[in-house]
Design a protein around this motif. Structure first.
Motif, short mmCIF file in Angstrom:
data_model
loop_
_atom_site.label_atom_id
_atom_site.label_comp_id
_atom_site.label_asym_id
_atom_site.label_seq_id
_atom_site.Cartn_x
_atom_site.Cartn_y
_atom_site.Cartn_z
N ALA A 3 113.49 -60.87 137.93
CA ALA A 3 111.92 -61.36 137.86
C ALA A 3 110.92 -62.17 138.61
CB ALA A 3 112.22 -61.92 136.14
N GLY A 4 111.65 -63.17 139.35
CA GLY A 4 111.02 -64.01 139.66
C GLY A 4 110.45 -63.86 141.28
N ALA A 5 110.27 -62.05 141.78
CA ALA A 5 110.04 -62.39 142.44
C ALA A 5 108.18 -62.31 142.45
CB ALA A 5 109.74 -60.52 143.16
N SER A 6 107.95 -62.53 144.13
CA SER A 6 105.84 -62.30 144.04
C SER A 6 105.89 -61.29 144.05
CB SER A 6 105.84 -63.67 145.54
OG SER A 6 106.58 -62.54 146.55
N GLN A 7 104.23 -61.13 144.35
CA GLN A 7 104.15 -59.84 144.03
C GLN A 7 104.16 -58.99 145.88
OE1 GLN A 7 101.71 -58.64 141.71
NE2 GLN A 7 102.41 -59.85 139.84
N LYS A 8 104.21 -60.21 146.74
CA LYS A 8 104.20 -59.45 148.25
C LYS A 8 105.57 -58.64 148.22
CE LYS A 8 105.45 -60.56 152.71
NZ LYS A 8 105.48 -61.65 153.86
N ARG A 9 106.39 -59.27 147.35
CA ARG A 9 108.30 -58.67 147.38
C ARG A 9 108.06 -57.24 146.56
NH1 ARG A 9 109.90 -60.07 151.94
NH2 ARG A 9 110.55 -62.95 151.91
N GLU A 10 107.35 -57.09 145.39
CA GLU A 10 107.16 -56.12 145.03
C GLU A 10 105.99 -54.57 145.72
OE1 GLU A 10 107.82 -55.51 141.57
OE2 GLU A 10 108.58 -57.48 140.73
N ARG A 11 105.43 -55.38 146.03
CA ARG A 11 104.32 -54.79 146.86
C ARG A 11 105.51 -53.93 148.03
NH1 ARG A 11 100.64 -57.44 148.00
NH2 ARG A 11 101.51 -58.62 150.48
N GLU A 12 106.08 -54.70 148.90
CA GLU A 12 107.01 -54.20 149.89
C GLU A 12 108.43 -52.99 149.34
OE1 GLU A 12 108.90 -58.32 150.92
OE2 GLU A 12 107.20 -57.85 153.44
N PHE A 13 108.73 -53.64 147.79
CA PHE A 13 109.94 -52.92 147.22
C PHE A 13 109.15 -51.58 147.14
CE2 PHE A 13 110.65 -51.25 143.14
CZ PHE A 13 112.06 -51.18 143.87
N ALA A 34 116.11 -49.99 148.56
CA ALA A 34 114.63 -50.69 148.70
C ALA A 34 114.80 -51.94 148.18
CB ALA A 34 113.78 -49.80 147.78
N ALA A 35 115.44 -52.08 146.61
CA ALA A 35 115.86 -52.93 145.98
C ALA A 35 116.54 -54.52 146.34
CB ALA A 35 116.49 -53.45 144.69
N ARG A 36 117.83 -53.80 147.46
CA ARG A 36 118.37 -54.06 148.15
C ARG A 36 117.91 -55.36 149.73
NH1 ARG A 36 124.81 -53.69 147.43
NH2 ARG A 36 125.02 -52.46 145.16
N ILE A 37 117.42 -54.20 150.39
CA ILE A 37 116.81 -54.57 150.95
C ILE A 37 115.36 -55.98 150.43
CG2 ILE A 37 114.78 -53.60 152.98
CD1 ILE A 37 115.86 -51.49 152.53
N VAL A 38 114.94 -56.19 150.38
CA VAL A 38 113.89 -56.46 149.68
C VAL A 38 114.77 -58.51 149.41
CG1 VAL A 38 112.29 -57.19 147.80
CG2 VAL A 38 112.15 -54.96 148.92
N ASN A 39 115.60 -57.61 148.45
CA ASN A 39 116.46 -59.28 148.26
C ASN A 39 116.69 -59.97 149.07
OD1 ASN A 39 116.27 -59.23 145.26
ND2 ASN A 39 118.15 -57.62 145.35
N LYS A 40 117.80 -59.45 150.24
CA LYS A 40 118.40 -59.54 151.33
C LYS A 40 116.51 -60.34 152.10
CE LYS A 40 121.13 -60.05 154.51
NZ LYS A 40 121.68 -60.78 154.84
N GLN A 41 115.70 -59.42 151.89
CA GLN A 41 114.58 -60.71 152.69
C GLN A 41 114.36 -61.87 151.92
OE1 GLN A 41 111.69 -57.61 152.52
NE2 GLN A 41 112.52 -56.52 154.48
N ARG A 42 114.09 -61.76 150.81
CA ARG A 42 114.23 -63.10 149.54
C ARG A 42 115.33 -64.67 149.91
NH1 ARG A 42 114.57 -62.18 144.53
NH2 ARG A 42 113.45 -64.27 144.06
N ALA A 43 116.83 -63.17 150.55
CA ALA A 43 117.45 -64.71 150.42
C ALA A 43 117.30 -65.10 151.87
CB ALA A 43 119.00 -64.14 150.67
#
Length: 56
Positions: A3-13, A34-43
């Protein structure tokens, strides 16, 4: 995506998920990967509460 992901991360996903489907990689698991990749980038960039553990 969390839920806390930005629009940029949503688009990347969505882009990563579409790319994986197009390439036929990880059949049936595209969304998860895809979710794991984006979560790793966020972390790694400090967007999450707990930073990722450093690689040894």
């Amino acid at each position: 995506m969390p839920a806390g992901a930005s629009q940029k991360r949503e688009r990347e996903f969505k882009e990563i998920e579409a790319k994986l489907k197009r390439e036929g990689r990880y059949p049936g698991r595209e969304e998860e990967v895809a979710a794991r990749i984006v979560n790793k980038q966020r972390a790694d960039s400090g967007e999450t509460k707990a930073p990722a553990k450093p690689v040894k």
